[in-house]
Write a protein that holds these residues in place. Structure first.
Motif, PDB file in Angstrom:
ATOM      1  N   ALA A  51     -56.883-118.911 -42.566  1.00 24.45           N
ATOM      2  CA  ALA A  51     -56.953-120.148 -43.289  1.00 24.45           C
ATOM      3  C   ALA A  51     -56.627-121.249 -42.118  1.00 24.45           C
ATOM      4  N   ARG A  55     -59.290-123.936 -40.375  1.00 22.06           N
ATOM      5  CA  ARG A  55     -59.010-125.487 -40.350  1.00 22.06           C
ATOM      6  C   ARG A  55     -59.188-126.105 -38.885  1.00 22.06           C
ATOM      7  N   GLN A  71     -62.112-125.516 -46.442  1.00 20.52           N
ATOM      8  CA  GLN A  71     -61.046-125.807 -47.515  1.00 20.52           C
ATOM      9  C   GLN A  71     -61.639-125.203 -48.744  1.00 20.52           C
ATOM     10  N   ASP A  74     -60.741-121.391 -48.387  1.00 17.13           N
ATOM     11  CA  ASP A  74     -59.500-121.177 -48.513  1.00 17.13           C
ATOM     12  C   ASP A  74     -59.089-121.207 -50.040  1.00 17.13           C
ATOM     13  N   ARG A  77     -60.258-117.886 -51.592  1.00 16.94           N
ATOM     14  CA  ARG A  77     -59.436-116.873 -51.290  1.00 16.94           C
ATOM     15  C   ARG A  77     -58.237-116.557 -52.014  1.00 16.94           C
ATOM     16  N   ARG A  78     -57.727-117.856 -52.083  1.00 18.36           N
ATOM     17  CA  ARG A  78     -56.390-117.992 -52.940  1.00 18.36           C
ATOM     18  C   ARG A  78     -56.831-117.456 -54.459  1.00 18.36           C
ATOM     19  N   SER A 108     -57.792-128.493 -51.988  1.00 16.14           N
ATOM     20  CA  SER A 108     -56.843-127.662 -51.312  1.00 16.14           C
ATOM     21  C   SER A 108     -55.238-127.593 -51.886  1.00 16.14           C
TER      22      SER A 108
END
Length: 331
Positions: A51, A55, A71, A74, A77-78, A108
């Motif tokens: 992550a 960035r 963004q 990420d 992935r979460r 985000s």
């Protein structure tokens, strides 16, 4: 120099619960090590270290779209990490759903997870739970993950976005992409204007007044929020309605290029140049050739950047007005 954490048992994989870790002989101290993430209560994840590096890479890459991609990556992935904890009737909504649909929205923040009433919205660190009326959300699946449909996603963003931002999102939804042969592909559009109207009329919801105001300005053909901003500002300045996403051909019917904004009656073309026009040498060369061909066919090309449209003193509308007047407009 800090010591590297003791390797974990391979049987655990990359996602596991504290109970599974303890059963495999992992100590409580080891579970607090920096190489393990705790995205949600009851879940441990081996950190990929991606992550932050994504960035950082995006900031310095020179690619204007890299930050948005990082963004969304990420967020995905979460979302994948949260899936084992999701109840079967839950789905992603709001900004998270917008990220799945690759819309121009910041995704985000906390994952936004919805359930249909009367089910209780989830409450967990990193999760923003939403209880949704049954009539206000239709669902789709993306890679096996339940998310609100494009039209429902747009409508549910109304409490968080301005009217202009809602136009940005809606324009992205109804845009008809072109393939590598420059052919319009209606089947690739995320939704239609009619589906947006249906979402507005689906029932009482927060922000419906903004939705009704925004949908008046939605047009098929805007390829970016910057183009939408120009169009909205031009309309407010009293300029005529332009055609969007137009094929420009020479007198023999040969395709010269696709132009975002066209004032046909006045033979004035408006090109909105994002950063990719500046950072890509190949794009820059194509642009020069295209503009020369347009000029040879008797068009005036007005080239605009973000500074002309979103600067402290925007000049885009007046610049285009001057071009229209040069070509016979009485504005």
């Amino acid at each position: 120099m800090s010591r590297r954490p003791t390797p974990l048992p391979s049987s655990l994989g990359t996602v596991f619960t504290p109970e599974q870790a303890r059963a495999a002989g992992v100590t409580s101290r080891r579970m607090r090590a920096r190489d393990l993430e705790h995205p949600h209560r009851g879940l441990l994840v081996v950190s990929p270290g991606d992550a932050e590096s994504l960035r950082t890479t995006a900031e310095g890459s020179g690619d204007p779209f890299a930050r948005d991609r990082a963004q969304r990556l990420d967020m995905r992935r979460r979302a994948e990490l949260y899936r084992p904890l999701m109840v079967k009737h839950a789905f992603f909504v709001g900004r998270t759903a917008a990220g799945f649909w690759q819309l121009p929205v910041d995704c985000s923040g906390d994952l936004e997870v919805g359930v249909v009433a009367p089910n209780r919205a989830p409450r967990r660190s990193g999760i923003a739970g939403r209880q949704v009326a049954p009539t206000l959300a239709t669902l789709r699946t993306i890679d096996g993950i339940a998310v609100t449909s494009p039209a429902s996603t747009w409508a549910m963003l109304a409490p968080d976005l301005s009217v202009r931002e809602l136009v940005h999102v809606a324009d992205a939804l109804v845009r008809i992409p072109r393939d590598r042969f420059a052919r319009r592909r209606q089947d690739l559009a995320l939704c239609t204007v009619e589906q947006l109207h249906a979402a507005v009329d689906a029932g009482r919801r927060n922000g419906v007044a903004r939705l009704r105001e925004a949908i008046k300005s939605v047009r098929v053909g805007s390829a970016s929020p910057l183009e939408s901003d120009y169009r909205l500002d031009a309309a407010a300045a009293g300029l005529p309605e332009p055609a969007l996403d137009v094929e420009i051909r020479d007198s023999h019917g040969r395709l010269l290029g696709i132009t975002e904004i066209v004032y046909r009656e006045f033979r004035v073309l408006v090109e909105i140049e994002g950063d990719h026009h500046r950072t890509s040498r190949e794009q820059w060369s194509r642009d020069i050739e295209k503009y020369a061909a347009y000029t040879a066919e008797g068009y005036e090309v007005v080239r605009l950047t973000s500074a002309h449209i979103r600067g402290a003193r925007p000049t885009a509308a007046e610049t285009v007005r001057a071009a229209l007047i040069r070509h016979g407009g009485c504005l």
